[in-house]
Design an enzyme around this catalytic site. Structure first.
Site, PDB file in Angstrom:
ATOM      1  N   HIS A 131       0.868  -1.181   0.000  1.00  9.47           N
ATOM      2  CA  HIS A 131       0.000   0.000   0.000  1.00  9.47           C
ATOM      3  C   HIS A 131       0.909   1.236   0.000  1.00  9.47           C
ATOM      4  O   HIS A 131       2.032   1.173   0.496  1.00  9.47           O
ATOM      5  CB  HIS A 131      -0.832  -0.058   1.284  1.00  9.47           C
ATOM      6  N   ASP A 208       3.282  -4.230   7.841  1.00 12.51           N
ATOM      7  CA  ASP A 208       2.019  -3.502   7.718  1.00 12.51           C
ATOM      8  C   ASP A 208       0.883  -4.502   7.945  1.00 12.51           C
ATOM      9  O   ASP A 208       0.547  -5.289   7.062  1.00 12.51           O
ATOM     10  CB  ASP A 208       1.933  -2.874   6.313  1.00 12.51           C
ATOM     11  N   GLN A 211      -4.351  -5.082   7.005  1.00  9.96           N
ATOM     12  CA  GLN A 211      -5.365  -5.995   6.464  1.00  9.96           C
ATOM     13  C   GLN A 211      -5.308  -7.365   7.126  1.00  9.96           C
ATOM     14  O   GLN A 211      -6.127  -8.230   6.805  1.00  9.96           O
ATOM     15  CB  GLN A 211      -5.185  -6.142   4.948  1.00  9.96           C
ATOM     16  N   LYS A 234     -10.326  -0.570  10.711  1.00  8.77           N
ATOM     17  CA  LYS A 234     -10.605  -1.785   9.924  1.00  8.77           C
ATOM     18  C   LYS A 234     -10.922  -2.965  10.836  1.00  8.77           C
ATOM     19  O   LYS A 234     -11.296  -4.036  10.373  1.00  8.77           O
ATOM     20  CB  LYS A 234      -9.412  -2.116   9.021  1.00  8.77           C
ATOM     21  N   CYS A 372      -4.883   2.528  -3.555  1.00  6.83           N
ATOM     22  CA  CYS A 372      -3.640   3.044  -2.939  1.00  6.83           C
ATOM     23  C   CYS A 372      -2.484   2.078  -3.155  1.00  6.83           C
ATOM     24  O   CYS A 372      -1.664   1.851  -2.254  1.00  6.83           O
ATOM     25  CB  CYS A 372      -3.822   3.323  -1.450  1.00  6.83           C
TER      26      CYS A 372
HETATM   27  N1  PMP Z   1      -1.807  -0.452   4.554  1.00 10.93           N
HETATM   28  C1  PMP Z   1      -2.782  -1.193   4.027  1.00 10.93           C
HETATM   29  C2  PMP Z   1      -2.446  -2.585   3.518  1.00 10.93           C
HETATM   30  C3  PMP Z   1      -4.088  -0.701   3.957  1.00 10.93           C
HETATM   31  O1  PMP Z   1      -5.048  -1.445   3.404  1.00 10.93           O
HETATM   32  C4  PMP Z   1      -4.362   0.595   4.451  1.00 10.93           C
HETATM   33  C5  PMP Z   1      -5.745   1.195   4.380  1.00 10.93           C
HETATM   34  N2  PMP Z   1      -6.355   1.101   3.132  1.00 10.93           N
HETATM   35  C6  PMP Z   1      -3.313   1.328   5.006  1.00 10.93           C
HETATM   36  C7  PMP Z   1      -2.047   0.770   5.041  1.00 10.93           C
HETATM   37  C8  PMP Z   1      -3.503   2.721   5.539  1.00 10.93           C
HETATM   38  O2  PMP Z   1      -4.311   2.737   6.658  1.00 10.93           O
HETATM   39  P1  PMP Z   1      -4.836   4.117   7.249  1.00 10.93           P
HETATM   40  O3  PMP Z   1      -5.438   4.862   6.083  1.00 10.93           O
HETATM   41  O4  PMP Z   1      -5.852   3.727   8.261  1.00 10.93           O
HETATM   42  O5  PMP Z   1      -3.680   4.818   7.826  1.00 10.93           O
END
Ligand code: PMP
Length: 414
Positions: A131, A208, A211, A234, A372
């Site tokens: 991401h 990270d 998910q 999440k 993203c």
């Molecule tokens: N890493 C991953 C794999 C994600 O799916 C997301 C959220 N889409 C994020 C980071 C970022 O999370 P946040 O927007 O809550 O900071």
């Protein structure tokens, strides 16, 4: 944790669980809501909504400053949430930084850990499936330090090429950023094995877990990484909540990221003494009610059992994959053997935004776009995908409604 009662019946009554989520009773465009966007943000059970409201109704005060009763209650509730999160992730509470989410957590590691340490000739290794939150902070640090960014590639099914990853762990690599679970492909990476390999080479690992945390039991101690980030919204908690776990010795050695109140012991014009970890990294008034809500979310998940949740979601994933595979011209991106309930797909001859827009009119919420993860979409060779992401509160009937809606809108677009 048992997933059945010994007679083949599920240990959890999922229909009752679903009834805990008020928003799932909604209609959208006159149709029952089918919420398949949980990878974007999860829905909140009544217990989380009630805990947040109760905090504002009965306990609201700032933390760590007041000596009055409400101040103590607020501090206890906030620190209580930290304790719950620490138990849930099997880490020490004094190594757990509460922050606004994974994006903040990654930036904290980038600016406080990587920026002062990296120099020209060093490299940061990430994978193709990251991401942007696990790419862009490292690019910013690389620009300022003269370090470079290296990329580990994937197999065609969307699993990590582990041989390639290990080969990429060359002596100049000082830091590895890797997703526990991909938000586009659903791939579950063997992070414990990866972190072991990295540690043997002296590479600091940042996982990270955004998910992974909603879908499975995450034992950070067993993973053996150096930093682990996750996002509370999440996991059924409020937005603006998340965690960064780091090894105490690393956190102790890191300078603060943000300065201000709460993160100090003493301030003088000729020098400031910082607070201890984790408070050193929690400048300013935190999202107190948010963390009270996240504490309630963790209680809720733990009562259901993360193993039960994982089993339930694997059943839903299997059903959805089977039904989607029957649709002519539909391609699923990400078919790794270890996969969470995230399905990215495209249908030949249609644009994913058109699909998602028409699905919305049928009451079905899916995400369409690049999720993203531009470098991953570039590798997939598609501009955008639709993504249906499931959670334990979804049902087989919703999957059938989604597939029927997909067949219908596909004909409209043909
Ligand atoms: N890493 C991953 C794999 C994600 O799916 C997301 C959220 N889409 C994020 C980071 C970022 O999370 P946040 O927007 O809550 O900071």
């Amino acid at each position: 944790m048992k997933t059945d009662d010994g007679q083949g019946k599920p240990a959890v009554d999922w229909a009752r669980v679903r009834a805990d989520f008020p928003i799932l009773k909604r209609q959208v465009h006159g149709k029952p809501l089918v919420y398949f966007d949980s990878a974007n943000t999860g829905q909140k059970p009544e217990a989380v909504i009630a805990a947040t409201e109760d905090f504002y109704r009965r306990h609201n005060a700032n933390v760590s400053r007041a000596v009055h009763a409400l101040g103590n209650e607020a501090t206890e509730a906030y620190e209580g949430a930290r304790g719950k999160l620490a138990r849930h992730f099997n880490v020490r509470a004094d190594e757990l930084v509460l922050c606004s989410g994974t994006t903040f957590a990654m930036n904290l590691v980038a600016y406080s850990f990587a920026l002062p340490r990296l120099k020209p000739g060093d490299a940061i290794l990430v994978t193709r499936m990251e991401h942007h939150a696990n790419i862009v902070p490292w690019q910013l640090v690389a620009q300022r330090t003269g370090a470079t960014l290296k990329v580990a590639e994937l197999h065609p099914d969307g699993s990590l090429d582990l041989d390639g990853l290990h080969k990429a762990m060359t002596p100049e690599v000082k830091l590895l950023g890797v997703a526990h679970v991909s938000n586009v492909l659903g791939t579950v990476n063997p992070v414990a094995a990866i972190c072991r390999e990295a540690a043997r080479r002296g590479i600091v690992t940042v996982v990270d877990g955004s998910q992974a945390a909603p879908h499975m039991a995450v034992d950070i101690a067993a993973i053996g990484c150096d930093f682990y980030a996750a996002t509370g919204h999440k996991m059924g908690g409020p937005t603006g909540t998340g965690i960064l776990w780091g090894r105490r010795a690393l956190l102790d050695a890191m300078p603060p990221f943000l300065g201000g109140g709460e993160m100090i012991k003493e301030v003088r014009f000729d020098g400031t003494v910082f607070n201890d970890v984790p408070h050193k990294f929690e400048a300013g008034t935190p999202n107190i009610a948010g963390f009270v809500g996240l504490g309630a979310a963790v209680d809720y998940l733990d009562a259901l059992g993360m193993e039960n949740i994982a089993t339930r979601e694997q059943e839903l994933l299997a059903h959805a994959t089977e039904e989607l595979t029957k649709i002519d011209g539909l391609r699923i991106f990400g078919t790794a053997p270890e996969k969470a309930a995230v399905i990215s797909f495209a249908i030949e001859g249609t644009h994913s935004h058109d699909l998602a827009t028409l699905l919305d009119l049928e009451g079905v919420a899916v995400r369409s776009g690049q999720h993203c993860a531009h470098p991953l979409l570039q590798w997939l060779g598609v501009g955008t995908t639709c993504r249906a992401s499931l959670a334990y509160y979804n049902t087989h009937a919703e999957i059938d409604a989604f597939v029927a809606a997909l067949r219908k809108v596909r004909t409209l677009l043909a």
